[in-house]
Design an enzyme around this catalytic site. Structure first.
Site, short mmCIF file in Angstrom:
data_model
loop_
_atom_site.label_atom_id
_atom_site.label_comp_id
_atom_site.label_asym_id
_atom_site.label_seq_id
_atom_site.Cartn_x
_atom_site.Cartn_y
_atom_site.Cartn_z
N HIS A 31 69.40 -8.70 120.93
CA HIS A 31 69.55 -7.50 120.97
C HIS A 31 68.74 -6.69 119.95
CE1 HIS A 31 72.03 -3.56 120.48
NE2 HIS A 31 71.51 -3.23 121.64
N HIS A 37 65.45 2.29 117.94
CA HIS A 37 66.75 2.69 118.72
C HIS A 37 67.00 3.96 118.30
CE1 HIS A 37 70.82 3.03 118.82
NE2 HIS A 37 70.65 2.31 120.08
O1 G3P Z 1 71.09 -3.21 125.88
C1 G3P Z 1 72.21 -2.76 125.64
C2 G3P Z 1 72.20 -1.78 124.57
O2 G3P Z 1 71.31 -1.83 123.81
C3 G3P Z 1 72.60 -0.50 124.81
O3 G3P Z 1 73.08 0.18 123.63
O4 G3P Z 1 72.62 1.82 121.89
O5 G3P Z 1 72.06 -0.55 121.68
O6 G3P Z 1 70.82 0.86 122.92
P1 G3P Z 1 72.26 0.83 122.65
CA CA Z 2 69.05 -0.81 123.65
#
Ligand code: G3P
Ligand code: CA
Length: 289
Positions: free
Chosen positions: A40, A82
């Site tokens: 992630h 992000h």
């Molecule tokens: O891939 C799932 C996740 O990334 C969604 O939430 O806020 O981390 O982009 P966020």
């Molecule tokens: Ca994400």
């Protein structure tokens, strides 16, 4: 045994669910296929999120799938970050003190490339930059890694679906090699995901969220995956998703986020999740694969 039925039977056995499926007396539970592990924002516990350093760190750990977030600069470049502002993950407040609230969309690519995107995380990462999507794709290709690409807040960036597809094409990411198991585009925005599917039906898509079971069929018209917050993952929900077929006729899949502890990861695997999105990809991989 059919793949998804094997999962169902095994998960039911592991979780003590009775009466869900009937097994012949002689049938032993089959092993669950290991869930895919997605790093992630890269290996983001060990390196600054969404930087090339985080991709490299995941590669060192032999992690083959990376998740990232794509947005657009003022002058139209696609970049990997992000937050919709630059403040948390760069030194923008020092470099451009008068530009509050430091929105990604208010800065040119040249300005963004002046920012340090690593020092906030640890001194040894000073000098990392916010990558362009193109640079990011080039590194992934060199590493033979796959990409779970999130269109982040696409409502802020009209046309970003088309532009992302064009960038993927330019980088050679719409060939058979990438389309069959190295690329998924996901979003919290159903309209953006539908547009993406309509532009390039061959690109796999994932909806971020957990629509009610009664509405899943609508999503199956344009999404190949339903990717929920792990808090919303239940055996019944995964089974309902797996029972539907996506636009390409294959069963929908489920990738749960964001799972950083092994207990939850093992539970997700037992519930039948096809993938786990995690900030600690090596730890989770070592526990579930
Ligand atoms: O891939 C799932 C996740 O990334 C969604 O939430 O806020 O981390 O982009 P966020
Ligand atoms: Ca994400």
């Amino acid at each position: 045994m059919h793949h998804s039925l094997a999962r169902t039977v095994t998960a039911a056995a592991l979780l003590g669910v009775s009466g869900f499926v009937t097994m012949p007396a002689h049938a032993a539970p089959e092993a669950l296929p290991s869930p895919t592990v997605f790093a992630h924002r890269g290996a983001s516990t060990e390196a600054p999120e969404n930087t090339l350093a985080a991709v490299r760190r995941a590669h060192e750990q032999h992690i083959t799938w990376i998740e990232n977030d794509v947005q657009r600069t003022k002058d139209g470049a696609l970049v990997v970050i992000h937050d919709t502002t630059l403040a948390r993950t760069t030194d923008v407040e020092q470099v451009f003190p008068d530009r509050s609230p430091w929105r990604v969309a208010d800065f040119t690519l040249a300005e963004i490339q002046r920012l340090d995107a690593g020092g906030w995380f640890a001194p040894r990462y000073r000098g990392e930059h916010i990558p362009t999507l193109l640079d990011y794709l080039t590194l992934l290709d060199r590493n033979r890694q796959g990409l779970l690409l999130e269109l982040k807040q696409p409502d802020l960036y009209p046309g970003i679906e088309k532009q992302t597809i064009a960038t993927l094409a330019r980088a050679g990411w719409l060939d058979a090699d990438h389309l069959t198991g190295r690329l998924v585009i996901q979003s919290f925005s159903a309209p953006a995901l539908r547009r993406t599917h309509e532009l390039r039906p061959a690109v796999e898509t994932g909806f971020l969220g957990s629509p009610p079971v009664s509405r899943l069929k609508e999503y199956a018209a344009f999404a190949d995956q339903i990717n929920p917050d792990e808090k919303n993952v239940t055996f019944a929900y995964v089974t309902a998703v797996h029972g539907l077929r996506g636009p390409d006729g294959k069963p929908l899949r489920v990738n749960a986020w964001t799972v950083d502890d092994l207990t939850t990861a093992i539970r997700m695997a037992a519930l039948g999740a096809d993938g786990i999105i995690t900030n600690r990809p090596d730890v989770i991989r070592n526990g579930v694969q």
